[in-house]
Write an enzyme that holds these catalytic residues in place. Structure first.
Site, PDB file in Angstrom:
ATOM      1  N   THR A  78       6.002   7.413 -10.259  1.00 37.76           N
ATOM      2  CA  THR A  78       5.865   6.195  -9.457  1.00 37.76           C
ATOM      3  C   THR A  78       5.121   5.126 -10.261  1.00 37.76           C
ATOM      4  O   THR A  78       4.011   5.342 -10.715  1.00 37.76           O
ATOM      5  CB  THR A  78       5.084   6.476  -8.158  1.00 37.76           C
ATOM      6  N   GLY A  95      -0.177   8.190  -8.533  1.00 37.75           N
ATOM      7  CA  GLY A  95      -0.200   6.841  -7.997  1.00 37.75           C
ATOM      8  C   GLY A  95       0.411   5.833  -8.942  1.00 37.75           C
ATOM      9  O   GLY A  95       0.681   6.124 -10.109  1.00 37.75           O
ATOM     10  N   LEU A  97       0.870  -1.162   0.000  1.00 38.09           N
ATOM     11  CA  LEU A  97       0.000   0.000   0.000  1.00 38.09           C
ATOM     12  C   LEU A  97       0.912   1.219   0.000  1.00 38.09           C
ATOM     13  O   LEU A  97       1.791   1.338   0.860  1.00 38.09           O
ATOM     14  CB  LEU A  97      -0.915   0.017   1.220  1.00 38.09           C
ATOM     15  N   SER A 157      12.487   9.704 -19.502  1.00 36.98           N
ATOM     16  CA  SER A 157      11.934  10.414 -20.646  1.00 36.98           C
ATOM     17  C   SER A 157      12.808  10.298 -21.890  1.00 36.98           C
ATOM     18  O   SER A 157      12.367  10.627 -22.998  1.00 36.98           O
ATOM     19  CB  SER A 157      11.741  11.896 -20.301  1.00 36.98           C
ATOM     20  N   LYS A 166      15.610   4.702 -19.604  1.00 40.47           N
ATOM     21  CA  LYS A 166      16.261   5.988 -19.348  1.00 40.47           C
ATOM     22  C   LYS A 166      15.244   7.096 -19.120  1.00 40.47           C
ATOM     23  O   LYS A 166      15.454   8.245 -19.517  1.00 40.47           O
ATOM     24  CB  LYS A 166      17.170   6.339 -20.528  1.00 40.47           C
ATOM     25  N   GLY A 213       8.041   2.747 -14.397  1.00 39.76           N
ATOM     26  CA  GLY A 213       8.987   1.702 -14.769  1.00 39.76           C
ATOM     27  C   GLY A 213       8.386   0.313 -14.662  1.00 39.76           C
ATOM     28  O   GLY A 213       8.659  -0.563 -15.498  1.00 39.76           O
ATOM     29  N   ASP A 214       7.540   0.096 -13.656  1.00 38.63           N
ATOM     30  CA  ASP A 214       6.859  -1.190 -13.520  1.00 38.63           C
ATOM     31  C   ASP A 214       5.885  -1.401 -14.672  1.00 38.63           C
ATOM     32  O   ASP A 214       5.743  -2.513 -15.192  1.00 38.63           O
ATOM     33  CB  ASP A 214       6.106  -1.258 -12.189  1.00 38.63           C
ATOM     34  N   GLY A 268       3.477  -1.673  -4.961  1.00 40.66           N
ATOM     35  CA  GLY A 268       4.366  -2.833  -4.923  1.00 40.66           C
ATOM     36  C   GLY A 268       4.761  -3.187  -6.338  1.00 40.66           C
ATOM     37  O   GLY A 268       3.910  -3.296  -7.227  1.00 40.66           O
TER      38      GLY A 268
END
EC number: 2.7.1.15
Length: 281
Positions: free
Chosen positions: A225, A264, A11, A199, A197, A228-229, A38
């Site tokens: 945030t 988020g 969370l 932007s 990398k 990348g995931d 996560g």
């Protein structure tokens, strides 16, 4: 396709602040939000929204935060039959500060994520597998050893891993900081390596030789945030669908760019229609 993601479920407590603090500095004037996060859960949701069928293996606490942490996985029909509720550990928490440009600082309290041990894994993991390093490293290594198909490993957060893992991975994804940590080790296997990398886009290599590169569409980032995931989930889906390296990188860069335009981690994950639309536009 049915993808298994073995990874973390958190969370996120996100403070949107006028600036990120320097060492010892207190920054006031922030606003606070709570979002599911996560790295593992983020990748699972990204892949599910982009067209895959995803099974999640992980661990949460039996506490009030678990329901919030799992809410979007459940809402988007991710199979969470492999997620265990732990009565002795708290649900993982990430404390995130974000500035107006979308840059962030993150501190993670792993909680139940560090109780995901090899015993929780099936004896064989059928189909494609996606992993990151927010679980005990022995669990990551065990999952790779039990995989029977395509393996994607996001080597984040950076830490020592076995040569066997690096050689077994069909796809390794790292950002520039992680790439510097691992050096040439990540190129010793026969699989593909993608270095992201931000932007500036991403580059794909095989055995250290550049195969393709792509840049994201121009967007106004407000929160990086989870971007990348999202990229990891997207590049996995794209390659498994049979896209060529250039097309797959372009697709994943577009997905990550959309994610950076929203607050988020999991709430920002785009749908397939949204990615297709920005690429066509």
């Amino acid at each position: 396709m049915r993808i298994t993601v073995v990874g973390s479920i958190n969370l996120d407590f996100v403070a949107s602040a006028p600036k990120l603090p320097d060492d010892g500095e207190t920054v006031t004037g922030a606003t606070l939000a709570r979002h599911p996060g996560g790295k593992g859960a983020n990748m699972a949701l990204a892949a599910q929204r982009l067209g895959a069928e995803v099974c999640m293996i992980g661990r949460v606490g039996r506490d009030a935060m678990a329901e919030e942490a799992m809410a979007l996985l459940l809402a988007d029909d991710v199979d969470v039959g492999g997620v265990i509720g732990d009565a002795d550990a708290a649900t993982g928490v990430a404390l995130i500060a974000v500035d107006p440009s979308g840059e962030n600082q993150i501190v993670v309290a792993a909680g139940a994520n560090h109780q995901v041990f090899p015993e929780q894994l099936p004896a064989r993991i059928e189909g494609p597998l996606v992993l990151q390093l927010e679980l005990p490293i022995e669990t990551v290594e065990a999952a790779v050893g039990r995989a029977t198909d395509f393996v994607c490993v996001n080597l984040a957060p950076a830490q020592p891993v076995s040569d066997q893992l690096l050689r077994r991975a069909d796809l390794i994804v790292v950002n520039e900081t992680e790439a510097a940590f691992y050096g040439d080790l990540i190129h010793h296997g026969g699989g593909r390596v993608v270095v992201t990398k931000g932007s500036a886009g991403a580059t794909m290599y095989q055995r250290g030789v550049e195969m393709a590169w792509a840049t994201p569409p121009k967007v106004t980032a407000i929160d990086a945030t989870g971007a990348g995931d999202c990229f990891v989930g997207a590049i996995t889906v794209a390659l498994l669908e049979g896209m060529e390296p250039q097309e797959a990188l372009t697709f994943a860069c577009a997905a990550g760019a959309i994610a950076a335009t929203r607050a988020g981690a999991q709430p920002a994950m785009p749908t397939r229609d949204e990615v297709d639309a920005i690429l066509e536009g």
